[in-house]
Scaffold this active site. Structure first.
Site, PDB file in Angstrom:
ATOM      1  N   TYR A  33       0.820  -1.207   0.000  1.00 62.30           N
ATOM      2  CA  TYR A  33       0.000   0.000   0.000  1.00 62.30           C
ATOM      3  C   TYR A  33       0.846   1.245   0.000  1.00 62.30           C
ATOM      4  O   TYR A  33       2.058   1.190   0.225  1.00 62.30           O
ATOM      5  CB  TYR A  33      -0.968  -0.011   1.189  1.00 62.30           C
ATOM      6  CG  TYR A  33      -0.353   0.286   2.544  1.00 62.30           C
ATOM      7  CD1 TYR A  33       0.479  -0.635   3.177  1.00 62.30           C
ATOM      8  CD2 TYR A  33      -0.622   1.477   3.204  1.00 62.30           C
ATOM      9  CE1 TYR A  33       1.025  -0.355   4.428  1.00 62.30           C
ATOM     10  CE2 TYR A  33      -0.078   1.764   4.450  1.00 62.30           C
ATOM     11  CZ  TYR A  33       0.742   0.838   5.053  1.00 62.30           C
ATOM     12  OH  TYR A  33       1.293   1.119   6.281  1.00 62.30           O
ATOM     13  N   LYS A 148       6.413  -2.082   1.779  1.00 64.72           N
ATOM     14  CA  LYS A 148       5.251  -1.523   2.491  1.00 64.72           C
ATOM     15  C   LYS A 148       4.057  -2.463   2.368  1.00 64.72           C
ATOM     16  O   LYS A 148       3.100  -2.195   1.641  1.00 64.72           O
ATOM     17  CB  LYS A 148       4.937  -0.116   1.947  1.00 64.72           C
ATOM     18  CG  LYS A 148       4.069   0.718   2.884  1.00 64.72           C
ATOM     19  CD  LYS A 148       4.116   2.180   2.500  1.00 64.72           C
ATOM     20  CE  LYS A 148       3.132   3.041   3.247  1.00 64.72           C
ATOM     21  NZ  LYS A 148       3.242   2.990   4.701  1.00 64.72           N
ATOM     22  N   GLU A 180      11.922   2.016  14.202  1.00 70.09           N
ATOM     23  CA  GLU A 180      11.058   3.116  13.764  1.00 70.09           C
ATOM     24  C   GLU A 180       9.807   3.119  14.619  1.00 70.09           C
ATOM     25  O   GLU A 180       9.667   2.302  15.531  1.00 70.09           O
ATOM     26  CB  GLU A 180      10.707   2.968  12.276  1.00 70.09           C
ATOM     27  CG  GLU A 180      10.049   1.649  11.941  1.00 70.09           C
ATOM     28  CD  GLU A 180       9.865   1.416  10.438  1.00 70.09           C
ATOM     29  OE1 GLU A 180       9.769   2.391   9.678  1.00 70.09           O
ATOM     30  OE2 GLU A 180       9.794   0.235  10.050  1.00 70.09           O
ATOM     31  N   LEU A 205      11.021   1.068   7.034  1.00 70.57           N
ATOM     32  CA  LEU A 205      10.401   1.561   5.812  1.00 70.57           C
ATOM     33  C   LEU A 205      11.153   2.812   5.349  1.00 70.57           C
ATOM     34  O   LEU A 205      11.506   3.662   6.167  1.00 70.57           O
ATOM     35  CB  LEU A 205       8.929   1.915   6.055  1.00 70.57           C
ATOM     36  CG  LEU A 205       8.221   2.292   4.752  1.00 70.57           C
ATOM     37  CD1 LEU A 205       7.942   1.052   3.906  1.00 70.57           C
ATOM     38  CD2 LEU A 205       6.942   3.055   5.006  1.00 70.57           C
TER      39      LEU A 205
HETATM   40  N1  PDD Z   1       2.780   4.810   7.430  1.00 72.13           N
HETATM   41  N2  PDD Z   1       7.477   3.514   8.894  1.00 72.13           N
HETATM   42  C1  PDD Z   1       6.350   2.788   8.880  1.00 72.13           C
HETATM   43  C2  PDD Z   1       6.356   1.458   9.534  1.00 72.13           C
HETATM   44  C3  PDD Z   1       5.194   3.304   8.265  1.00 72.13           C
HETATM   45  O1  PDD Z   1       4.066   2.574   8.241  1.00 72.13           O
HETATM   46  C4  PDD Z   1       5.230   4.590   7.669  1.00 72.13           C
HETATM   47  C5  PDD Z   1       4.034   5.193   6.963  1.00 72.13           C
HETATM   48  C6  PDD Z   1       6.436   5.325   7.726  1.00 72.13           C
HETATM   49  C7  PDD Z   1       6.569   6.687   7.112  1.00 72.13           C
HETATM   50  O2  PDD Z   1       6.568   6.635   5.702  1.00 72.13           O
HETATM   51  P1  PDD Z   1       6.041   7.856   4.836  1.00 72.13           P
HETATM   52  O3  PDD Z   1       6.838   9.033   5.264  1.00 72.13           O
HETATM   53  O4  PDD Z   1       6.340   7.438   3.453  1.00 72.13           O
HETATM   54  O5  PDD Z   1       4.583   8.023   5.146  1.00 72.13           O
HETATM   55  C8  PDD Z   1       7.535   4.743   8.337  1.00 72.13           C
HETATM   56  C9  PDD Z   1       1.591   5.279   6.755  1.00 72.13           C
HETATM   57  C10 PDD Z   1       1.427   6.758   6.806  1.00 72.13           C
HETATM   58  C11 PDD Z   1       0.390   4.533   7.284  1.00 72.13           C
HETATM   59  O6  PDD Z   1       0.520   3.338   7.455  1.00 72.13           O
HETATM   60  O7  PDD Z   1      -0.673   5.131   7.477  1.00 72.13           O
END
Ligand code: PDD
Length: 285
Positions: A33, A148, A180, A205
């Protein structure tokens, strides 16, 4: 309000949309996703999200559901149909529907594609002013967190446990260092004023917001070190913060009950949030 969602080629009211019970996203979490933020009806860092989607798909041998131009058109149409001014677009690609079997289905199985919007205040939110409180939880996720996938049960458990303990979110810890947050990347600013963030690997991620924030930090002469840090180092740091498409840059003011710095959002974090939002507004498409 009944939203319009996109499911496998059609825009439908959310209460009429459906996916197959045999969809592998549903049965095996065999899906990836992206979450893209929307400011003033425009998509933030869309190209970078598409690049990460391509990588997630190729790492898992998943079929591309549509071209990048088609995906952009679907995102824009969905934003327009839902009158979305500020919020998020969620997009999920699955390996499609097939008889339940641990073996991947034949290569010509059509991939599943689902998108929906979510209204959210991204620019102005209380947590950006007050900061958030974090607790640490062991990182028990699989070893390919750079992909992801929709395997989000453990992060959900961790966030729920954090709330149960009176905090806002959790930082996940493995081998003595922070990987993270449950759905965001973790960063600190140490006593020397250096922004320390974990280097990219399979352990985390590769956040799109992290990458944009690091570019802006360097442009603004904030020194950056790419390396792991321990929980103790984070607790002793001057500032701490998270990044994600939904949180942008959000301060962390407490870790496992200990205040970070003076327990209020720090100046570098505040500045990064401000310049990140300005850049996101400027470059959104
Ligand atoms: N989550 N690390 C994890 C485990 C994440 O699920 C996410 C993003 C990030 C940050 O990635 P980005 O900057 O590309 O949003 C880091 C999204 C926002 C979610 O699951 O809703």
């Amino acid at each position: 309000m009944v939203r319009t969602v996109y499911v496998n080629g059609a825009f439908r009211p959310e209460n009429e949309a459906c996916v197959s019970v045999f969809d592998r996203g549903f049965l095996f979490a065999d899906a990836v996703y992206e979450v893209t933020s929307v400011l003033s009806g425009r998509l933030v860092d869309f190209k970078a999200h598409m690049a990460r989607l391509r990588r997630s798909l190729s790492e898992l041998g998943l079929r591309k559901p549509a071209s990048e131009d088609e995906l952009l058109a679907i995102h824009r149409e969905l934003v327009s149909r839902n009158d979305l001014d500020e919020g998020l677009v969620y997009m999920q690609v699955t390996r499609g529907a097939a008889d339940r079997d641990f073996l991947f289905p034949p290569d010509d199985t059509p991939p599943g594609l689902v998108l929906f919007t979510q209204t959210s205040n991204l620019r102005v939110r209380p947590q950006a002013e007050t900061g958030i409180r974090i607790v640490s939880i062991p990182d028990l996720r699989w070893q390919r967190r750079d992909i992801k996938t929709v395997q989000l049960l453990y992060p959900s458990m961790a966030k729920t446990e954090a709330k149960r303990r009176g905090a806002d979110d959790a930082w996940l810890v493995e081998d003595g260092v922070v990987t993270e947050g449950t759905s965001n990347n973790a960063h600190i600013v140490n006593a020397e004023g250096t922004l320390v963030t974990r280097d990219l690997s399979h352990a985390i991620l590769h956040g799109i917001t992290r990458a944009a924030m690091l570019r802006l930090a360097e442009e603004n002469d904030i020194p950056v070190e790419l390396r792991s840090f321990s929980l103790e180092e984070a607790q002793a740091a001057r500032e701490a913060f998270i990044t994600s498409a939904s949180a942008f840059v959000t301060p962390v003011v407490e870790i496992d009950g200990r205040p970070v710095g003076d327990g209020t959002p720090g100046p570098i974090t505040r500045k990064l949030r401000q310049i990140y939002i300005a850049e996101a507004e400027r470059t959104a498409i």
